[in-house]
Design a protein around this motif. Structure first.
Motif, PDB file in Angstrom:
ATOM      1  N   PRO A  36     -25.803  19.738 138.229  1.00 39.56           N
ATOM      2  CA  PRO A  36     -26.184  21.117 137.893  1.00 39.56           C
ATOM      3  C   PRO A  36     -26.063  22.036 139.104  1.00 39.56           C
TER       4      PRO A  36
ATOM      5  N   PRO B 249     -23.553  13.078 124.845  1.00 36.62           N
ATOM      6  CA  PRO B 249     -24.705  13.353 123.981  1.00 36.62           C
ATOM      7  C   PRO B 249     -25.559  12.105 123.797  1.00 36.62           C
TER       8      PRO B 249
ATOM      9  N   TRP C  98     -15.316  17.262 137.582  1.00 34.51           N
ATOM     10  CA  TRP C  98     -16.535  17.656 136.877  1.00 34.51           C
ATOM     11  C   TRP C  98     -17.483  16.485 136.661  1.00 34.51           C
TER      12      TRP C  98
ATOM     13  N   ASN D 187     -22.032  25.337 135.170  1.00 36.27           N
ATOM     14  CA  ASN D 187     -22.979  24.610 134.324  1.00 36.27           C
ATOM     15  C   ASN D 187     -22.443  24.409 132.908  1.00 36.27           C
ATOM     16  N   ALA D 188     -21.651  25.351 132.413  1.00 35.31           N
ATOM     17  CA  ALA D 188     -21.046  25.168 131.092  1.00 35.31           C
ATOM     18  C   ALA D 188     -20.059  24.011 131.110  1.00 35.31           C
ATOM     19  N   GLU D 189     -19.240  23.913 132.169  1.00 37.43           N
ATOM     20  CA  GLU D 189     -18.286  22.811 132.285  1.00 37.43           C
ATOM     21  C   GLU D 189     -19.005  21.484 132.449  1.00 37.43           C
ATOM     22  N   VAL D 190     -20.041  21.473 133.251  1.00 33.18           N
ATOM     23  CA  VAL D 190     -20.815  20.245 133.442  1.00 33.18           C
ATOM     24  C   VAL D 190     -21.466  19.816 132.139  1.00 33.18           C
ATOM     25  N   LEU D 191     -22.058  20.772 131.423  1.00 31.71           N
ATOM     26  CA  LEU D 191     -22.747  20.457 130.181  1.00 31.71           C
ATOM     27  C   LEU D 191     -21.778  19.971 129.114  1.00 31.71           C
ATOM     28  N   SER D 192     -20.574  20.560 129.073  1.00 35.84           N
ATOM     29  CA  SER D 192     -19.607  20.173 128.047  1.00 35.84           C
ATOM     30  C   SER D 192     -19.118  18.738 128.230  1.00 35.84           C
ATOM     31  N   ARG D 193     -19.268  18.209 129.443  1.00 37.05           N
ATOM     32  CA  ARG D 193     -18.813  16.849 129.722  1.00 37.05           C
ATOM     33  C   ARG D 193     -19.953  15.849 129.770  1.00 37.05           C
ATOM     34  N   THR D 194     -21.174  16.320 129.476  1.00 35.05           N
ATOM     35  CA  THR D 194     -22.328  15.431 129.440  1.00 35.05           C
ATOM     36  C   THR D 194     -22.355  14.676 128.117  1.00 35.05           C
TER      37      THR D 194
END
Length: 230
Positions: free
Chosen positions: A93, A216, A88, A207-214
């Motif tokens: 995106p 902050p 991931w 995209n949820a998995e990618v976003l959760s590992r971005t």
């Protein structure tokens, strides 16, 4: 993700592989034997192109017997035709590219893969071949020889349906996304490998998995700095 999501080959996959693939190959052979010069050229191109596609699907079917054609897990995205897990952290995106032809809409789920060369080193010959094509297309120059040749082949094979223009738009988007991140390519999840999960659902999961590992932006740190400055 507590449990992996695995997509195995079902009836639709086999119908597409044996029924659809056989029909396309037969049509290409008929065009080569009974058509004019242009039809023969299109038939020869179709025979090679569809033959390669069918070979890759057969390879994916054999490789996916145990793990599935497609696996989405906490580790990343596994597709049997490339034979490795794309983590991931190196997946960017995802988006849906829709091509419409003869009243049908084909939805392709594409995504950015960072550090492409490192992942190619872990792949077998089929995976490296597919990634090399994606890298070549993603980094091709607009208006170059490859661009003109690809558009010409698509236009000839399309026979007036107009989908080659939509494919051109997809190629341009791939270039834009890949150029934004050096060392990346644009790859996709082939439709046959994801039969059993819709394009929109797969898009949301990726995209949820990618976003959760971005990471902050850490507004708390900004807040502490402001307080200290006050």
């Amino acid at each position: 993700m507590s449990e992996p999501i695995r997509i195995h080959a079902g009836l639709r996959f086999h119908a597409l592989l044996w029924g659809g693939g056989g029909f396309l190959m037969l049509g290409s052979v008929i065009a080569m034997e009974e058509g004019g010069a242009l039809e023969q050229m299109i038939g020869a191109f179709g025979f090679v192109f569809f033959g390669v596609c069918l070979s890759i699907l057969l390879y994916a079917l054999v490789r996916g017997a145990r793990r599935g054609l497609l696996e989405i897990s906490g580790d990343g995205l596994y597709m049997s035709h490339i034979g490795i897990v794309l983590p991931w952290r190196d997946i960017g995106p995802a988006w849906i590219q829709t091509v419409r032809q003869s009243g049908m809409a084909i939805e392709d789920v594409g995504f950015v893969v960072r550090n492409a060369d490192q992942h190619m080193d872990r792949m077998g010959s089929v995976g490296r071949f597919l990634f090399s094509i994606s890298r070549m297309l993603s980094r091709s120059r607009k208006g170059g020889v490859l661009d003109w040749g690809l558009h010409g082949l698509l236009a000839a094979a399309d026979a007036g349906f107009g989908s080659h223009r939509q494919m051109g738009d997809a190629l341009e988007k791939a270039r834009t996304m890949a150029m934004a991140e050096p060392g990346s390519v644009v790859f996709n999840v082939p439709v046959p490998l994801r039969m059993g999960i819709s394009a929109s659902d797969l898009l949301g999961i990726i995209n949820a998995e990618v976003l959760s590992r971005t990471e902050p932006t850490q507004p708390e740190a900004d807040g502490r700095s402001s307080s200290q400055g006050a």
